[in-house]
Design a protein around this motif. Structure first.
Motif, PDB file in Angstrom:
ATOM      1  N   ALA A   1       0.852  -1.196   0.000  1.00  0.00           N
ATOM      2  CA  ALA A   1       0.000   0.000   0.000  1.00  0.00           C
ATOM      3  C   ALA A   1       0.885   1.242   0.000  1.00  0.00           C
ATOM      4  CB  ALA A   1      -0.899   0.004   1.228  1.00  0.00           C
ATOM      5  N   GLN A   2       0.417   2.270  -0.706  1.00  0.00           N
ATOM      6  CA  GLN A   2       1.258   3.450  -0.861  1.00  0.00           C
ATOM      7  C   GLN A   2       1.661   4.081   0.471  1.00  0.00           C
ATOM      8  OE1 GLN A   2      -0.358   6.746  -3.200  1.00  0.00           O
ATOM      9  NE2 GLN A   2       1.697   6.974  -4.022  1.00  0.00           N
ATOM     10  N   GLU A   3       0.700   4.130   1.407  1.00  0.00           N
ATOM     11  CA  GLU A   3       1.035   4.831   2.663  1.00  0.00           C
ATOM     12  C   GLU A   3       2.068   4.050   3.476  1.00  0.00           C
ATOM     13  OE1 GLU A   3      -2.491   3.861   2.707  1.00  0.00           O
ATOM     14  OE2 GLU A   3      -2.693   2.654   4.530  1.00  0.00           O
ATOM     15  N   GLN A   4       2.315   2.795   3.097  1.00  0.00           N
ATOM     16  CA  GLN A   4       3.323   2.027   3.820  1.00  0.00           C
ATOM     17  C   GLN A   4       4.653   1.967   3.062  1.00  0.00           C
ATOM     18  OE1 GLN A   4       0.862  -1.537   4.310  1.00  0.00           O
ATOM     19  NE2 GLN A   4       0.876  -1.130   6.509  1.00  0.00           N
ATOM     20  N   GLY A   5       4.717   2.670   1.925  1.00  0.00           N
ATOM     21  CA  GLY A   5       5.897   2.574   1.069  1.00  0.00           C
ATOM     22  C   GLY A   5       7.195   2.958   1.746  1.00  0.00           C
ATOM     23  N   SER A   6       7.233   4.128   2.383  1.00  0.00           N
ATOM     24  CA  SER A   6       8.532   4.546   2.901  1.00  0.00           C
ATOM     25  C   SER A   6       8.895   3.751   4.153  1.00  0.00           C
ATOM     26  CB  SER A   6       8.619   6.057   3.119  1.00  0.00           C
ATOM     27  OG  SER A   6       7.618   6.486   3.952  1.00  0.00           O
ATOM     28  N   LYS A   7       7.883   3.343   4.912  1.00  0.00           N
ATOM     29  CA  LYS A   7       8.140   2.447   6.052  1.00  0.00           C
ATOM     30  C   LYS A   7       8.741   1.120   5.542  1.00  0.00           C
ATOM     31  CE  LYS A   7       7.815   1.176  10.324  1.00  0.00           C
ATOM     32  NZ  LYS A   7       8.448   1.894  11.404  1.00  0.00           N
ATOM     33  N   ALA A   8       8.149   0.599   4.481  1.00  0.00           N
ATOM     34  CA  ALA A   8       8.636  -0.655   3.904  1.00  0.00           C
ATOM     35  C   ALA A   8      10.104  -0.510   3.493  1.00  0.00           C
ATOM     36  CB  ALA A   8       7.783  -1.053   2.703  1.00  0.00           C
ATOM     37  N   LEU A   9      10.404   0.596   2.860  1.00  0.00           N
ATOM     38  CA  LEU A   9      11.782   0.850   2.421  1.00  0.00           C
ATOM     39  C   LEU A   9      12.732   0.842   3.623  1.00  0.00           C
ATOM     40  CD1 LEU A   9      13.560   1.747  -0.039  1.00  0.00           C
ATOM     41  CD2 LEU A   9      13.214   4.074   0.751  1.00  0.00           C
ATOM     42  N   GLN A  10      12.342   1.574   4.673  1.00  0.00           N
ATOM     43  CA  GLN A  10      13.194   1.662   5.865  1.00  0.00           C
ATOM     44  C   GLN A  10      13.447   0.299   6.493  1.00  0.00           C
ATOM     45  OE1 GLN A  10      11.061   4.280   8.450  1.00  0.00           O
ATOM     46  NE2 GLN A  10      11.530   6.037   7.151  1.00  0.00           N
ATOM     47  N   VAL A  11      12.363  -0.472   6.689  1.00  0.00           N
ATOM     48  CA  VAL A  11      12.540  -1.725   7.442  1.00  0.00           C
ATOM     49  C   VAL A  11      13.336  -2.745   6.627  1.00  0.00           C
ATOM     50  CG1 VAL A  11      10.489  -1.290   8.846  1.00  0.00           C
ATOM     51  CG2 VAL A  11      10.290  -2.756   6.826  1.00  0.00           C
ATOM     52  N   ILE A  12      13.185  -2.719   5.322  1.00  0.00           N
ATOM     53  CA  ILE A  12      13.948  -3.659   4.493  1.00  0.00           C
ATOM     54  C   ILE A  12      15.418  -3.255   4.469  1.00  0.00           C
ATOM     55  CG2 ILE A  12      14.277  -4.511   2.140  1.00  0.00           C
ATOM     56  CD1 ILE A  12      11.221  -4.264   1.804  1.00  0.00           C
ATOM     57  N   HIS A  13      15.662  -1.981   4.314  1.00  0.00           N
ATOM     58  CA  HIS A  13      17.036  -1.452   4.310  1.00  0.00           C
ATOM     59  C   HIS A  13      17.742  -1.845   5.606  1.00  0.00           C
ATOM     60  CE1 HIS A  13      20.112   1.833   4.424  1.00  0.00           C
ATOM     61  NE2 HIS A  13      20.156   1.576   3.139  1.00  0.00           N
ATOM     62  N   GLU A  14      17.028  -1.697   6.697  1.00  0.00           N
ATOM     63  CA  GLU A  14      17.538  -2.044   8.028  1.00  0.00           C
ATOM     64  C   GLU A  14      17.787  -3.559   8.146  1.00  0.00           C
ATOM     65  OE1 GLU A  14      17.253   0.169  11.098  1.00  0.00           O
ATOM     66  OE2 GLU A  14      18.387  -1.498  12.003  1.00  0.00           O
ATOM     67  N   ALA A  15      16.806  -4.334   7.658  1.00  0.00           N
ATOM     68  CA  ALA A  15      16.888  -5.793   7.816  1.00  0.00           C
ATOM     69  C   ALA A  15      18.132  -6.376   7.145  1.00  0.00           C
ATOM     70  CB  ALA A  15      15.636  -6.460   7.248  1.00  0.00           C
ATOM     71  N   PHE A  16      18.568  -5.766   6.066  1.00  0.00           N
ATOM     72  CA  PHE A  16      19.734  -6.300   5.375  1.00  0.00           C
ATOM     73  C   PHE A  16      21.036  -5.656   5.852  1.00  0.00           C
ATOM     74  CE2 PHE A  16      16.370  -7.784   2.574  1.00  0.00           C
ATOM     75  CZ  PHE A  16      16.772  -9.101   2.403  1.00  0.00           C
ATOM     76  N   GLY A  17      20.930  -4.944   6.958  1.00  0.00           N
ATOM     77  CA  GLY A  17      22.151  -4.392   7.554  1.00  0.00           C
ATOM     78  C   GLY A  17      22.790  -3.317   6.703  1.00  0.00           C
ATOM     79  N   LEU A  18      21.975  -2.629   5.900  1.00  0.00           N
ATOM     80  CA  LEU A  18      22.553  -1.602   5.033  1.00  0.00           C
ATOM     81  C   LEU A  18      22.615  -0.250   5.735  1.00  0.00           C
ATOM     82  CD1 LEU A  18      20.715  -2.555   1.721  1.00  0.00           C
ATOM     83  CD2 LEU A  18      23.084  -3.033   2.329  1.00  0.00           C
ATOM     84  N   ALA A  19      21.830  -0.122   6.817  1.00  0.00           N
ATOM     85  CA  ALA A  19      21.779   1.161   7.506  1.00  0.00           C
ATOM     86  C   ALA A  19      23.093   1.394   8.240  1.00  0.00           C
ATOM     87  CB  ALA A  19      20.613   1.182   8.491  1.00  0.00           C
ATOM     88  N   GLY A  20      23.618   2.582   8.104  1.00  0.00           N
ATOM     89  CA  GLY A  20      24.870   2.916   8.773  1.00  0.00           C
ATOM     90  C   GLY A  20      24.595   3.612  10.088  1.00  0.00           C
ATOM     91  N   SER A  21      25.653   3.858  10.824  1.00  0.00           N
ATOM     92  CA  SER A  21      25.459   4.518  12.121  1.00  0.00           C
ATOM     93  C   SER A  21      25.366   6.028  11.928  1.00  0.00           C
ATOM     94  CB  SER A  21      26.612   4.164  13.051  1.00  0.00           C
ATOM     95  OG  SER A  21      27.827   4.301  12.342  1.00  0.00           O
ATOM     96  N   GLU A  22      25.923   6.503  10.817  1.00  0.00           N
ATOM     97  CA  GLU A  22      25.861   7.943  10.598  1.00  0.00           C
ATOM     98  C   GLU A  22      24.696   8.296   9.689  1.00  0.00           C
ATOM     99  OE1 GLU A  22      29.530   9.944   9.255  1.00  0.00           O
ATOM    100  OE2 GLU A  22      30.495   8.360  10.452  1.00  0.00           O
ATOM    101  N   LYS A  23      24.110   9.448   9.952  1.00  0.00           N
ATOM    102  CA  LYS A  23      23.022   9.877   9.082  1.00  0.00           C
ATOM    103  C   LYS A  23      23.588  10.659   7.906  1.00  0.00           C
ATOM    104  CE  LYS A  23      19.415   9.931  12.494  1.00  0.00           C
ATOM    105  NZ  LYS A  23      18.456   8.939  12.352  1.00  0.00           N
ATOM    106  N   PHE A  24      23.005  10.413   6.769  1.00  0.00           N
ATOM    107  CA  PHE A  24      23.455  11.089   5.571  1.00  0.00           C
ATOM    108  C   PHE A  24      22.747  12.433   5.473  1.00  0.00           C
ATOM    109  CE2 PHE A  24      23.438  12.139   1.107  1.00  0.00           C
ATOM    110  CZ  PHE A  24      24.724  11.803   0.731  1.00  0.00           C
ATOM    111  N   VAL A  25      23.502  13.487   5.295  1.00  0.00           N
ATOM    112  CA  VAL A  25      22.872  14.797   5.189  1.00  0.00           C
ATOM    113  C   VAL A  25      22.636  15.113   3.713  1.00  0.00           C
ATOM    114  CG1 VAL A  25      23.030  17.224   5.815  1.00  0.00           C
ATOM    115  CG2 VAL A  25      24.094  15.485   7.271  1.00  0.00           C
ATOM    116  N   VAL A  26      21.357  15.252   3.374  1.00  0.00           N
ATOM    117  CA  VAL A  26      21.022  15.543   1.987  1.00  0.00           C
ATOM    118  C   VAL A  26      21.382  16.989   1.695  1.00  0.00           C
ATOM    119  CG1 VAL A  26      19.182  15.548   0.270  1.00  0.00           C
ATOM    120  CG2 VAL A  26      19.118  13.908   2.156  1.00  0.00           C
ATOM    121  N   PRO A  27      22.230  17.225   0.677  1.00  0.00           N
ATOM    122  CA  PRO A  27      22.580  18.609   0.363  1.00  0.00           C
ATOM    123  C   PRO A  27      21.338  19.378  -0.083  1.00  0.00           C
ATOM    124  CG  PRO A  27      23.817  17.022  -1.015  1.00  0.00           C
ATOM    125  CD  PRO A  27      22.798  16.254  -0.267  1.00  0.00           C
ATOM    126  N   ALA A  28      21.278  20.640   0.305  1.00  0.00           N
ATOM    127  CA  ALA A  28      20.108  21.459  -0.034  1.00  0.00           C
ATOM    128  C   ALA A  28      20.022  21.635  -1.542  1.00  0.00           C
ATOM    129  CB  ALA A  28      20.207  22.810   0.654  1.00  0.00           C
TER     130      ALA A  28
END
Ligand code: ASP
Ligand code: MG
Length: 615
Positions: free
Chosen positions: A588-615
């Protein structure tokens, strides 16, 4: 000493100061002992500005005049960068695409490169000059000489094509991001920079990476084995290497393949297991594939079509030797998945089919080119081959057919797509390659199971109900869409076959770009009255989330992990489609970004540092 092609994007040359700092970097690279061709884009948002001007004058400007207009943007930058180099004492000369001899098809606004003359470039390089070439443009050679452009974002393609033609040691793409990230940092700040990615993975991640790197550039790098790196213009950080298989000594004529399909593969060693009527709720796919992974069974294709009533069908293929084990797991789990314990007709059921084959077409040329899948289906229909299962990804369409029809299917497809029998089938898809760095060839490390995760919120889903199950229907449907220039993605045919009015029928669901949704629905509903299918249902509240990684080949449990991550967060999977190196789920669309986050996390791709998106 190396021959290097560097490309600088619009932001990197967006002002006088930035052009001067590009000149400094170029100068340092030459001083380190290298020869250099530099490809540049138009300054900043120049191209957008030119498009606006054209639209203010005409709602429908001619494509030829658009090329005349847009090609001026790059011409400004090459002259300025040359001057900046000369100003710091570095001999340099600027050249337009026509002056170099970047010869393209006579297709305005979307020309493909046919070949590149290298004589004049080489002469200047031998004189110690830096050659600054206008990106995104070329010249057509058939009939009159005409200025052409390669399509928006095409400077990357110019750069990699030049690197291939000059047999450069490598190509550097300088941009305003540090390289290719594991996912979109605007949605997942924990996204990490990848040190490397294979060109096949990059192509499957087109919806994530296309803004960073033009898919056509990736295709050229892959076909000619050009080592490619995406780096930031603002730092000296190493960026992301895009690796390719060893070059096959391909000719430099028809450099950008005009062919949409460059590989045909088949596998007769397959069997299919389908679970019919499992409940449509979170956790079912996770449970099934979790159990399958625990038994160490490696599955190939997985598909789940849209639900019917309250239940889904999930099907997967395995190699024949492990069929018995896969079937046993499915049979053991089926009773636990029953949605209606008191209605036996609604019970989950396991269906096995042994004599099947998988036939696939592949090629980066199918990105953005509607009708390739339709052509495949039409070819199979004409050969009288019925399609049991369809699964698609960005650069591949796979069909499951009867094993006894495999040879016929492959022969027909070879003739339609003009692929000779001895032609390399799709290169060595899914394998790491080699790269050169200052002339040094390095072995790449084995690919991780999952390299990156992408979210596509720009698609809607269409489902056609009760399509008569006979050869040629899929060809009709996707042929109609192609005629209307609508590209489709993630085509899935349901497993369940129901007899209505004496005719066996199935559903087909697929996704299209949001802007095409309503048109496609109307058109297909109209055609349905004549061709005898049922309702055409549009769902625009969907999102597609995909994982990509060459390492998932022969690595059981990757799908299970993805499904488990979704299930733990109560996210229902509406559709599943896979290729060898990609698994996509519609949620479902409203779950899209949550889905992205949890999958990214599950595969250990998330780093300890946050990426700062350039303006
Ligand atoms: N200037 C062109 C564009 O904006 C080509 C490029 O930058 O790659 O699309
Ligand atoms: Mg770009």
């Amino acid at each position: 000493m190396s021959l290097i092609v560097q490309k600088y994007g619009g932001t990197s040359v967006g002002s006088v100061e930035r052009i001067q700092s590009v000149a400094q970097r170029v100068y340092q690279t030459v001083t380190a002992g290298n020869s250099l061709v530099v490809v540049v884009s138009a300054m900043g948002k120049t191209t957008d500005g030119l498009v606006k001007l054209a639209n203010a004058i005409s709602a429908n400007p001619s494509r030829r005049e658009m090329d005349m207009l847009l090609s001026t943007g790059e011409q400004v930058t090459i002259a300025l960068l040359s001057m900046a180099l000369q100003e710091i004492g570095q001999p340099a000369i600027s050249m337009t695409g026509a002056q170099v001899g970047i010869v393209t098809e006579a297709e305005h606004t979307r020309a493909r490169i046919l070949h590149i003359e290298t004589d004049r470039l080489e002469r200047y390089l031998n004189q110690g000059k830096v050659v600054v070439v206008a990106g995104f443009q070329g010249i057509s050679s058939t009939g009159e000489l005409e200025i052409t452009t390669l399509g928006r974002g095409g400077s990357d393609t110019s750069a990699v094509a030049l690197a291939a033609a000059l047999r450069a040691d490598f190509c550097e793409i300088y941009t305003d991001v540090p390289g290719i990230l594991t996912t979109d940092p605007r949605l997942v700040p924990e996204a990490q920079l990848m040190a490397e990615i294979t060109s096949d993975e990059m192509l499957e991640l087109a919806s994530l990476g296309a803004k960073v790197l033009h898919p056509r550039a990736v295709e050229i790098a892959r076909n000619y084995g050009v080592p490619l790196v995406v780096r930031s213009s603002w730092t000296d950080d190493p960026g992301t290497w895009v690796t390719s298989p060893k070059p096959q000594g391909r000719s430099l004529v028809n450099l950008e393949i005009a062919k949409a399909v460059d590989g045909i593969e088949f596998d007769t060693n397959q069997a299919r297991v389908a679970l019919l009527r499992v409940p449509d709720k979170p956790g079912v796919a996770a449970r099934l594939f979790g159990e399958i992974a625990r038994q160490n069974v490696d599955v190939d294709l997985i598909i789940q079509s849209i639900h019917e009533g309250n239940s889904n069908d999930i099907a997967f293929t395995v190699t024949t030797p492990i069929l018995k084990r896969a079937e046993a797991v499915a049979a053991a789990i089926a009773p636990a998945l029953r949605s209606h314990p008191h209605a036996p007709a609604e019970e989950a059921e396991v269906m096995v089919e042994q004599n099947i084959a998988k036939v696939s077409i592949s090629g980066a040329g199918m990105i953005g080119r509607p009708g390739v899948a339709a052509q495949m289906f039409a070819t199979l229909a004409e050969a009288g081959v019925n399609i049991h299962m369809i699964s698609t990804s960005e650069v591949k369409v796979s069909c499951v057919v009867g094993a006894q029809e495999c040879d016929r299917a492959v022969a027909a497809l070879r003739s339609t797509f003009e692929i000779a029998e001895d032609e390399a089938i799709g290169g060595q898809r899914g394998q790491g390659g080699q790269r050169g760095q200052g002339g040094l060839i390095q072995e790449t490390s084995p690919s991780p199971a999952v390299r990156g995760v992408a979210l596509d919120m720009n698609q809607v889903r269409l489902a056609i109900r009760q399509i008569p199950d006979r050869p040629g229907m899929a060809a009709k449907i996707f042929g109609l869409l192609a005629q209307h220039n609508i590209s489709v993605d993630m085509i899935i045919q349901s497993q369940r076959c129901r007899v209505i009015d004496g005719i066996p029928r199935r559903d087909i669901a697929f996704t299209v770009a949001r802007m095409d949704g309503e048109n496609a629905q109307k058109m297909l509903a109209q055609a349905g009255t004549e061709l005898g299918w049922g309702e055409v249902v549009l769902d625009s509240a969907i999102a597609k989330v995909s994982i990509v990684g060459s390492g998932m080949i022969g690595h059981p449990g990757v799908a299970a992990k993805m499904f488990a991550a979704l299930s733990q967060h109560q996210i229902n999977i509406q559709m599943i489609a896979t290729s060898e190196i990609k698994i996509s789920c519609v949620v479902a669309q409203e779950q899209g970004s949550k889905a992205l986050q949890v999958i990214h996390e599950a595969f250990g791709l998330a780093g300890s540092e946050k990426f700062v998106v350039p303006a």
